[in-house]
Design a protein around this motif. Structure first.
Motif, short mmCIF file in Angstrom:
data_model
loop_
_atom_site.label_atom_id
_atom_site.label_comp_id
_atom_site.label_asym_id
_atom_site.label_seq_id
_atom_site.Cartn_x
_atom_site.Cartn_y
_atom_site.Cartn_z
N ARG A 173 0.82 -1.21 0.00
CA ARG A 173 0.00 0.00 0.00
C ARG A 173 0.86 1.27 0.00
O ARG A 173 0.80 2.10 0.91
CB ARG A 173 -0.94 0.01 1.20
N ASP A 209 2.31 5.05 -0.99
CA ASP A 209 1.67 6.33 -1.27
C ASP A 209 1.83 6.70 -2.74
O ASP A 209 0.95 7.33 -3.33
CB ASP A 209 2.29 7.44 -0.41
N ARG A 237 -5.34 2.94 -10.60
CA ARG A 237 -6.18 4.09 -10.25
C ARG A 237 -7.59 3.64 -9.88
O ARG A 237 -8.18 4.15 -8.92
CB ARG A 237 -6.22 5.07 -11.43
N ARG A 247 -8.44 0.92 -8.51
CA ARG A 247 -8.42 0.25 -7.21
C ARG A 247 -8.16 1.22 -6.06
O ARG A 247 -8.58 0.95 -4.93
CB ARG A 247 -7.36 -0.85 -7.21
N ASP A 248 -7.44 2.30 -6.34
CA ASP A 248 -7.08 3.22 -5.26
C ASP A 248 -7.02 4.65 -5.78
O ASP A 248 -5.99 5.08 -6.33
CB ASP A 248 -5.73 2.82 -4.65
N GLU A 275 -6.53 7.29 -4.28
CA GLU A 275 -5.57 8.12 -3.55
C GLU A 275 -4.11 7.79 -3.89
O GLU A 275 -3.20 8.48 -3.41
CB GLU A 275 -5.78 7.95 -2.04
N LEU A 276 -3.87 6.78 -4.68
CA LEU A 276 -2.51 6.39 -5.00
C LEU A 276 -1.87 7.38 -5.97
O LEU A 276 -2.44 7.71 -7.01
CB LEU A 276 -2.50 4.99 -5.64
#
Length: 212
Positions: free
Chosen positions: A48, A50, A71, A73-74, A76-77
């Motif tokens: 996970r 950043d 993107r 899936r996350d 905020e990545l």
């Protein structure tokens, strides 16, 4: 706050160089490396991070397609796309998939690090040093040809012999959307089929050759 960063790069020396660069930064922590899309997916899920630095060319997957998967899936990545291919279409594809930054592999280390730091705090905000120039070229090309960027991309893929389903896959759109691009392209070129469209495009200087 420490920026937990992962490197996704198939080229061993480049991957090592990026890893070393990250480890030298007081505000960054290297949490893993991957040399393929499959490894990257497992790494991101397990660690996970950043921010990830992501090569466009990977042995098992198109890097831009992987960026879209990450993107989705996350949100905020932070995703920094690194490429040796500086073409405008690659830049715009990276932007459309939700990448945070687009940086040539030949860029100064300060630019690469700046992109990572940007991605860590503004994952959904796209940055690229050549973005303004790329938009200017896009507008100029659109004025000369009357084709939208997507229609010009469709024309390029048609000239390389791709089918509509294959074009949809390359452009990351549905088949119905790809068909719409092809139909509009034919209309603008005054063509009723692929052969006519490509011949007209060659005569107008929009493409240089057709796939045999």
């Amino acid at each position: 706050m420490t920026i937990r960063t992962a490197v996704i790069e198939s080229h061993t020396l480049l991957r090592y160089g990026l890893a070393q660069l990250i480890e030298q930064q007081p505000d960054m922590e290297l949490v893993g490396e991957a040399c393929s899309g499959a490894e990257a997916t497992h790494l991101v899920a397990a660690q996970r991070p950043d921010v990830v630095t992501l090569a466009v060319t990977l042995p098992d997957v198109d890097g831009i397609a992987l960026a879209r998967q990450l993107r989705d899936r996350d949100p905020e990545l932070g995703i920094v796309v690194l490429t040796s291919r500086g073409e405008d279409d690659v830049l715009f594809r990276a932007m459309e998939t939700g990448a945070s930054a687009f940086v040539p592999k030949t860029a100064p280390t300060s630019e690469v690090l700046g992109a990572m730091r940007h991605a860590s705090v503004a994952a959904s905000s796209f940055t690229a040093s050549g973005l303004a120039d790329a938009f200017a070229r896009q507008r100029g090309a659109g004025t000369r040809t009357g084709l939208s960027p997507r229609e010009r991309e469709t024309l390029d893929l048609l000239s390389h012999g791709l089918s509509v389903p294959a074009i949809a896959g390359r452009m990351y759109v549905s088949q119905s959307t790809a068909k719409t691009y092809v139909t509009r392209l034919y209309e603008k070129l005054g063509a009723s089929n692929r052969a006519q469209a490509l011949m007209t495009a060659v005569h107008q200087g929009l493409i240089h050759s057709m796939a045999s």
